[in-house]
Scaffold this active site. Structure first.
Site, PDB file in Angstrom:
ATOM      1  N   SER A 138      27.610  30.130  50.081  1.00 22.84           N
ATOM      2  CA  SER A 138      26.891  30.094  48.625  1.00 22.84           C
ATOM      3  C   SER A 138      25.934  28.895  48.649  1.00 22.84           C
ATOM      4  CB  SER A 138      27.922  30.174  47.538  1.00 22.84           C
ATOM      5  OG  SER A 138      27.420  30.253  46.347  1.00 22.84           O
ATOM      6  N   ASP A 194      27.926  41.626  46.660  1.00 23.77           N
ATOM      7  CA  ASP A 194      28.108  40.155  45.957  1.00 23.77           C
ATOM      8  C   ASP A 194      27.361  40.425  44.689  1.00 23.77           C
ATOM      9  OD1 ASP A 194      27.624  37.562  45.333  1.00 23.77           O
ATOM     10  OD2 ASP A 194      27.568  36.984  47.506  1.00 23.77           O
ATOM     11  N   HIS A 221      31.437  38.079  46.644  1.00 20.37           N
ATOM     12  CA  HIS A 221      30.979  36.710  46.666  1.00 20.37           C
ATOM     13  C   HIS A 221      32.480  35.636  47.352  1.00 20.37           C
ATOM     14  CE1 HIS A 221      28.016  33.501  46.507  1.00 20.37           C
ATOM     15  NE2 HIS A 221      29.099  32.796  45.703  1.00 20.37           N
TER      16      HIS A 221
END
Length: 255
Positions: free
Chosen positions: A147, A201, A233
């Protein structure tokens, strides 16, 4: 984009990633290696893992236990924690963050805080420099991140003065504009990039990941993009297994 609640992104990233790690630890079959002299044969290597927004380095340390191949016997792992910083998308709330993020979900066109990213890159470079000075071949240095950590991974390897073993981006995004390409050292463009992204995601949209390969191709950087249907995610078992094999093929032999 509507702003997220103050605490939800932090809880989401920490809980999702944590549960993924636990799942992997219990689902990964034990691989026993032979009793040869792998400690002396394996090249010295260094893996720097950069966590996501609101997470911490220690929470990600179980990842290292999944890399059981003999080639990683002489690997040093580092899981640093980001400093506490105010985050715009969370109304200025302070939390572990490598650089400022202006909105969530992240899209291919989300605003980028390049100056803040570059400050974080300097810190990552200092970590790499320290390990190289200790004797690790830069070709055996790998930077990986999830991320926000994935976005920082990309920036760090592309702005490092020499070629590294590789950069692995998980559910990340391009954290700067195309004008930054002019600042990429020629040797840094030789660092291979692995980009993995879940198609489901909802925090860093798949479109943000898809924007990566064209950007890198324009810059002359090699990128292998892997899309994972149904993955949100988080990091999956399959992604980490592929990362291990991808890194193994790029490790330089010890002399």
């Amino acid at each position: 984009m509507q702003p997220v609640l103050l605490t939800k992104p932090t809880v989401l990233l920490a809980v999702t990633l944590g549960s993924t790690i636990i799942f992997v630890l219990f689902s990964q079959p034990l691989r026993l290696s032979s009793s040869g002299n792998w400690n002396s044969m394996a090249a010295r290597s260094f893996v720097l893992w950069l966590h996501g927004l609101g997470d911490s380095g220690p929470a990600n340390e179980p990842i290292r236990t999944l890399f059981r191949s003999p080639e990683f016997r002489n690997t040093k792992w580092s899981f640093p924690s980001a400093p506490e910083n105010p985050v715009t998308c969370n109304y200025g709330m302070r939390m572990p963050s490598w650089f400022d993020i202006h909105e969530i979900p992240m899209t291919a066109h989300s605003p980028k805080d390049e100056s803040d990213v570059l400050k974080a890159v300097q810190n990552v470079h200092a970590m790499i420099d320290k390990e190289v000075a200790a004797g690790t071949d830069p070709n055996n240095v790998f930077v990986c991140g999830f991320s926000q950590g994935g976005a920082l991974t990309l920036a760090s390897v592309l702005l490092y003065p020499t070629k590294l073993g590789g950069g692995a981006v998980f559910s990340g995004w391009v954290p700067f504009n195309s004008s930054m390409v002019e600042k990429f050292p020629e040797d840094a463009k030789k660092t291979p990039i692995l980009w993995s992204h879940g198609m489901a995601d909802r925090t860093v949209l798949f479109e943000a990941g898809q924007a990566g390969p064209p950007f890198l191709e324009q810059a002359g950087v090699s990128c292998e993009f892997k899309a994972y249907p149904g993955l949100g995610h988080s990091i999956s078992n399959e992604e980490l297994q592929f990362l291990e094999s991808w890194m193994k093929t790029r490790l330089q032999s010890s002399s």
